[in-house]
Design a protein around this motif. Structure first.
Motif, PDB file in Angstrom:
ATOM      1  N   SER A  96      71.478 -35.435 110.675  1.00 33.89           N
ATOM      2  CA  SER A  96      72.872 -35.814 110.480  1.00 33.89           C
ATOM      3  C   SER A  96      73.286 -36.681 111.663  1.00 33.89           C
ATOM      4  O   SER A  96      72.467 -37.000 112.524  1.00 33.89           O
ATOM      5  N   LYS A 101      70.227 -31.310 110.342  1.00 36.02           N
ATOM      6  CA  LYS A 101      70.922 -30.442 109.397  1.00 36.02           C
ATOM      7  C   LYS A 101      69.937 -29.607 108.587  1.00 36.02           C
ATOM      8  O   LYS A 101      70.345 -28.698 107.854  1.00 36.02           O
ATOM      9  N   ARG A 102      68.646 -29.903 108.745  1.00 36.35           N
ATOM     10  CA  ARG A 102      67.635 -29.117 108.040  1.00 36.35           C
ATOM     11  C   ARG A 102      66.298 -29.240 108.756  1.00 36.35           C
ATOM     12  O   ARG A 102      65.855 -30.341 109.087  1.00 36.35           O
ATOM     13  N   SER A 199      80.890 -30.336 115.286  1.00 35.10           N
ATOM     14  CA  SER A 199      79.746 -30.679 114.439  1.00 35.10           C
ATOM     15  C   SER A 199      78.435 -30.571 115.208  1.00 35.10           C
ATOM     16  O   SER A 199      77.406 -30.192 114.640  1.00 35.10           O
ATOM     17  N   ARG A 202      77.479 -26.949 115.284  1.00 34.21           N
ATOM     18  CA  ARG A 202      76.956 -26.523 113.990  1.00 34.21           C
ATOM     19  C   ARG A 202      75.549 -27.074 113.768  1.00 34.21           C
ATOM     20  O   ARG A 202      74.693 -26.391 113.178  1.00 34.21           O
ATOM     21  N   ALA A 203      75.299 -28.282 114.253  1.00 38.51           N
ATOM     22  CA  ALA A 203      73.955 -28.867 114.119  1.00 38.51           C
ATOM     23  C   ALA A 203      72.918 -28.069 114.895  1.00 38.51           C
ATOM     24  O   ALA A 203      71.754 -27.986 114.489  1.00 38.51           O
ATOM     25  N   LEU A 206      71.727 -25.677 112.611  1.00 35.79           N
ATOM     26  CA  LEU A 206      71.324 -26.281 111.342  1.00 35.79           C
ATOM     27  C   LEU A 206      72.320 -25.971 110.236  1.00 35.79           C
ATOM     28  O   LEU A 206      71.947 -25.700 109.092  1.00 35.79           O
ATOM     29  N   ARG A 207      73.598 -25.999 110.594  1.00 34.88           N
ATOM     30  CA  ARG A 207      74.663 -25.817 109.611  1.00 34.88           C
ATOM     31  C   ARG A 207      75.231 -27.195 109.279  1.00 34.88           C
ATOM     32  O   ARG A 207      75.521 -27.988 110.163  1.00 34.88           O
ATOM     33  N   TYR A 208      75.426 -27.455 107.993  1.00 38.09           N
ATOM     34  CA  TYR A 208      75.924 -28.764 107.590  1.00 38.09           C
ATOM     35  C   TYR A 208      76.658 -28.658 106.261  1.00 38.09           C
ATOM     36  O   TYR A 208      76.199 -27.981 105.337  1.00 38.09           O
ATOM     37  N   TRP A 210      78.594 -31.491 103.671  1.00 36.69           N
ATOM     38  CA  TRP A 210      78.777 -32.936 103.500  1.00 36.69           C
ATOM     39  C   TRP A 210      80.226 -33.364 103.676  1.00 36.69           C
ATOM     40  O   TRP A 210      80.499 -34.477 104.149  1.00 36.69           O
ATOM     41  N   ASP A 213      81.172 -31.866 108.015  1.00 36.40           N
ATOM     42  CA  ASP A 213      80.355 -32.519 109.042  1.00 36.40           C
ATOM     43  C   ASP A 213      80.115 -33.986 108.720  1.00 36.40           C
ATOM     44  O   ASP A 213      80.072 -34.827 109.613  1.00 36.40           O
TER      45      ASP A 213
END
Length: 217
Positions: A96, A101-102, A199, A202-203, A206-208, A210, A213
């Protein structure tokens, strides 16, 4: 169908590695590099260690690349989003504007496991905080979510005001709209910085989302 096509495209982008050694994570790389690990055990009991190394700033062409290491040696690389075939499944990596994010291991039967962040990385420090102080960790996560929600609401209100006040806008049909939140320039700057920090936090986990963020990126 679309996900399958995207997955095949990601696998096709994978290139073989050059065998170089994985470099240790340094403290000054906390917000410019991500490093995650995955341990797999084969049927004969032999254990292998995979590592995903990503530099957030991108290469000379502007593309963010993920590098896969096997037992400390460069095994493969790909532009993100990346899908690295490994025994029993695939390691999926997506970025992201604020980090990753993953970074998950997806087995052949669809089970997903998040890779473990390197202890020296910012994500590793955040994971350690979560283990040592779960209540504080949840509170920080809630604050990050609240800041992004507030930022999104303010952004939508300001955009609605600008659109309805434009001479070529929709004011002639629905009238003008005045935002109940009128922030000065410095207030918008502070809010922008806060949403960026939220953000980023959260990154690290690994929280996202659309809308939240992605809307501030």
């Amino acid at each position: 169908m679309l996900k399958e096509w995207q997955h095949r495209r990601a696998v096709q982008r994978v290139k073989p590695g050059d065998g170089r050694e994985l470099k240790r994570f340094r403290w000054w790389q906390s917000f410019s590099r991500a490093l995650f690990h995955l341990r797999l055990t084969s049927e004969d009991g032999r254990q292998t260690v995979y590592a995903v190394d990503v530099k957030h700033q991108g290469d000379s062409s502007g593309h963010v690349r993920a590098h896969l290491y096997l037992d400390g040696r460069h095994h493969a690389e790909s532009k993100v989003p990346a899908a690295f075939p490994v025994p029993g499944g695939t390691v999926e990596v997506r970025a992201s504007g604020f980090g990753l994010k993953r970074c998950h291991y997806v087995t052949a039967d669809g089970a997903e496991y998040q890779l473990v962040p390197d202890p020296a990385s910012a994500a590793g420090h955040r994971a350690r905080l979560d283990r040592a102080h779960p209540a504080l960790s949840r509170w920080i996560g809630f604050v990050s979510l609240a800041v992004l929600t507030i930022g999104l609401v303010v952004l939508v209100l300001q955009l609605a005001e600008q659109v309805t006040r434009s001479p070529e806008g929709v004011a002639q049909y629905i009238g003008t709209f005045t935002s109940p939140v009128d922030l000065p320039a410095w207030g918008n700057t502070v809010l922008g910085l806060c949403t960026g920090v939220a953000s980023t936090e959260r990154a690290l986990r690994l929280r996202y989302n659309w809308l939240l963020d992605g809307g501030v990126g």
